[in-house]
Design an enzyme around this catalytic site. Structure first.
Site, PDB file in Angstrom:
ATOM      1  N   ASP A  76       2.157  48.055   6.200  1.00 55.80           N
ATOM      2  CA  ASP A  76       0.838  48.496   6.626  1.00 55.80           C
ATOM      3  C   ASP A  76       0.376  47.551   7.730  1.00 55.80           C
ATOM      4  O   ASP A  76       0.864  46.419   7.830  1.00 55.80           O
ATOM      5  CB  ASP A  76      -0.116  48.453   5.432  1.00 55.80           C
ATOM      6  CG  ASP A  76      -1.556  48.698   5.826  1.00 55.80           C
ATOM      7  OD1 ASP A  76      -1.835  49.741   6.423  1.00 55.80           O
ATOM      8  OD2 ASP A  76      -2.384  47.803   5.559  1.00 55.80           O
ATOM      9  N   ASP A 131      -3.449  47.180   9.235  1.00 61.56           N
ATOM     10  CA  ASP A 131      -4.768  46.583   9.019  1.00 61.56           C
ATOM     11  C   ASP A 131      -4.867  45.921   7.647  1.00 61.56           C
ATOM     12  O   ASP A 131      -4.708  46.579   6.620  1.00 61.56           O
ATOM     13  CB  ASP A 131      -5.865  47.645   9.145  1.00 61.56           C
ATOM     14  CG  ASP A 131      -5.959  48.203  10.550  1.00 61.56           C
ATOM     15  OD1 ASP A 131      -5.890  47.407  11.500  1.00 61.56           O
ATOM     16  OD2 ASP A 131      -6.092  49.431  10.697  1.00 61.56           O
ATOM     17  N   ASP A 146      -2.010  46.140   1.306  1.00 60.21           N
ATOM     18  CA  ASP A 146      -3.154  45.331   0.875  1.00 60.21           C
ATOM     19  C   ASP A 146      -4.249  46.157   0.213  1.00 60.21           C
ATOM     20  O   ASP A 146      -5.325  45.619  -0.064  1.00 60.21           O
ATOM     21  CB  ASP A 146      -3.750  44.570   2.069  1.00 60.21           C
ATOM     22  CG  ASP A 146      -4.530  45.488   2.998  1.00 60.21           C
ATOM     23  OD1 ASP A 146      -5.700  45.186   3.305  1.00 60.21           O
ATOM     24  OD2 ASP A 146      -3.980  46.520   3.419  1.00 60.21           O
TER      25      ASP A 146
END
Length: 203
Positions: free
Chosen positions: A18, A20, A174
């Site tokens: 991922d 961001d 995250d």
């Protein structure tokens, strides 16, 4: 190769990250960009509310905002305003060093990709601003698929573009939504939040 809790246990055919919040700390810049965009509609963005939803695609974020406030927005206009605001702030973002170290250690050894719920423009700007773009063989964003996270589409397309079986991939995430997307694609998931000192609950 790498003494880190983020190091994937073998075997694995590819690593998919991922962007961001995982590879790059974009939280403050994205929050500021959304606040600027929504201010044009006289909506004040609550920081806690936003941070609990950072794993959602832009449309889902605005849908929840509409449901809670009763306000309706020109979603395309809000997205465009937020992207413009983010472009002005992208120079302030920083890589998450422990996660980037994993990517650098594996660069040239196994295929690497980015699978992001963000827009292609924003993701590419972030990767270029931090000098990370050359590490990755493929970059897949929300703009490339029909459904964003937590649907598995971005991860499945990333594996396809790397020409590997999704089951052989390890994903780095995250957010709970992102982890759900990778798991639904059949991948193993490494949650980067403990290594970054972040909470492991998004909502």
């Amino acid at each position: 190769m790498l003494d880190s809790p983020l190091h994937p246990a073998p075997p694995y055919a590819a690593l998919i990250f991922d962007c961001d919040g995982t590879l790059i700390d974009t939280t403050a810049a994205n929050e500021s960009a959304w606040r600027t965009a929504l201010a044009e509609w006289d909506v004040e963005l609550d920081p806690g509310w936003y941070r609990a939803r950072t794993g959602l695609p832009a449309d889902a974020l605005m849908a929840e905002l509409t449901a809670e406030t009763g306000r309706r927005f020109d979603r395309a206009a809000v997205r465009a305003a937020a992207l413009d605001a983010y472009s002005r702030l992208v120079g302030t973002v920083e890589p998450h060093a422990p996660v980037v170290a994993v990517a650098r250690a594996h660069h040239g050894r196994v295929p690497l990709a980015v699978a992001s719920g963000g827009s292609r423009r924003g993701v590419e700007e972030s990767l270029r601003a931090t000098g990370l773009r050359p590490l990755f063989d493929a970059v897949v964003t929300r703009d490339d698929v029909r459904y964003g996270k937590p649907s598995p589409d971005v991860y499945l397309l990333a594996a396809e573009r790397l020409e590997v079986d999704p089951v052989g991939c390890v994903a780095y995430e995250d957010t709970d939504e992102g982890a759900a997307a990778a798991l639904a694609a059949g991948m193993r998931v490494i949650d980067v939040r403990p290594a970054l000192g972040l909470t492991t609950t998004t909502k």
